[in-house]
Design an enzyme around this catalytic site. Structure first.
Site, PDB file in Angstrom:
ATOM      1  N   ASP A  87     -10.280   2.714   2.174  1.00  0.00           N
ATOM      2  CA  ASP A  87     -10.409   2.051   3.482  1.00  0.00           C
ATOM      3  C   ASP A  87     -11.256   2.863   4.461  1.00  0.00           C
ATOM      4  OD1 ASP A  87      -8.994  -0.284   2.970  1.00  0.00           O
ATOM      5  OD2 ASP A  87      -7.065   0.620   3.502  1.00  0.00           O
ATOM      6  N   LYS A 138       0.813  -1.231   0.000  1.00  0.00           N
ATOM      7  CA  LYS A 138       0.000   0.000   0.000  1.00  0.00           C
ATOM      8  C   LYS A 138       0.844   1.278   0.000  1.00  0.00           C
ATOM      9  CE  LYS A 138      -4.143  -1.804   2.221  1.00  0.00           C
ATOM     10  NZ  LYS A 138      -5.158  -1.589   3.260  1.00  0.00           N
TER      11      LYS A 138
END
Ligand code: ATR
Length: 271
Positions: free
Chosen positions: A104, A68
């Site tokens: 997220d 990420k």
């Protein structure tokens, strides 16, 4: 017949990812002609991997552990919410490269809202100040929570994260000095449970009627955090499966312009 648009989730390891199933169910539900696969990239091969996938015409990607942060650095451009998170979990194709997004936080807010209704005015305590925590601070504040206390084993990381949010409603501290007051929502964003461990919890935090203990991790059984929270009096406990489905739905929307229904997919996965 036209070829399906291609998508993938990139990680290492990736074999147990639920993302291919989630996106297949979304695609069936919304009648999108697309293919979504799980690809394991070598640990030193992320950047060359996404370049190759761009050349092969892939339309979008999800990115998971451990890429990420690398994805954030490798994107041609990043959205404001990815910038604030410092991490990217969704790639969107542009003609010349990849646009980086982070869904997220939106996923967490959507799942918490499913469980307790509007977050406006709620008192939140978040345990942990690593990658998982930093991605969700800004979306929680945008959802108008009243207070957000971030507590971490290494206090300075929580203090820094709170300062980066630069808003009076956020405090950072070590576990030992968390105000012993009731919170509406307590989120476990630490990686402690990976080692079968728990942050130190106080019963006073869970004392309010309707208190929700939320673990960003998920598993077949209730997590150790959920079990401990129940013993300490939390009225409601949930794991992060709903967040997983919601962040996927947000990515799907960015790629396809259609919002899939998440509830039926969450129920399939929970089985
Ligand atoms: P992730 O991307 O999963 O958030 P990370 O960025 O490595 O992973 O962050 C891990 C988080 O879990 C950190 O907040 C870490 O605390 P430290 O900053 O003090 O390291 C926390 N953590 C990991 N193991 C823990 C444990 N046994 N008890 C409490 N906190 C723990």
């Amino acid at each position: 017949m036209s070829q399906p648009d291609r998508y993938a989730v990139l990680g290492n390891p990736i074999a147990h990812s639920k993302s291919p199933l989630i996106h297949r169910l979304f695609a069936e539900q919304t009648q999108q002609v697309m293919r979504y696969e799980a690809l394991c990239l070598p640990l030193d091969g992320f950047v060359s991997g996404i370049q190759a996938l761009h050349q092969q015409g892939y339309r979008g990607m999800n990115v998971t552990v451990p890429f990420k942060f690398e994805a954030f650095a490798a994107c041609e451009s990043v959205s404001e919410r990815a910038q604030l998170a410092g991490a990217v979990n969704t790639l969107i194709r542009t003609d010349s490269g990849w646009q980086g997004e982070n869904t997220d936080g939106a996923g967490l807010v959507a799942d918490l809202t499913r469980l307790v209704g509007s977050l406006a005015g709620k008192r939140l305590l978040m345990l942990g100040a690593g990658g998982a925590a930093s991605g969700v601070v800004k979306p929680l504040l945008d959802a108008k929570v009243d207070q957000l206390t971030i507590a971490n084993r290494t206090a300075q990381k929580a203090i820094d994260l709170a300062q980066r949010a630069a808003q009076g409603r956020v405090n950072g501290c070590g576990f030992d000095v968390v105000p012993n007051q009731p919170y509406d929502i307590i989120i476990n964003a630490t990686a402690a449970s990976l080692a079968g461990d728990l942050p130190p919890l106080k019963a006073g935090w869970f004392a309010d009627a309707g208190c929700l203990a939320y673990d960003m991790m998920y598993g077949k059984e209730p997590t150790v955090f959920m079990q401990a929270a129940q013993e300490l009096g939390a009225e409601q406990q949930a794991d992060g499966l709903g967040m997983l489905v919601e962040q996927a739905a947000e990515a799907f929307y960015l790629w396809r312009g259609i919002r899939p229904q998440t509830e039926p997919v969450r129920l399939v996965l929970a089985e």
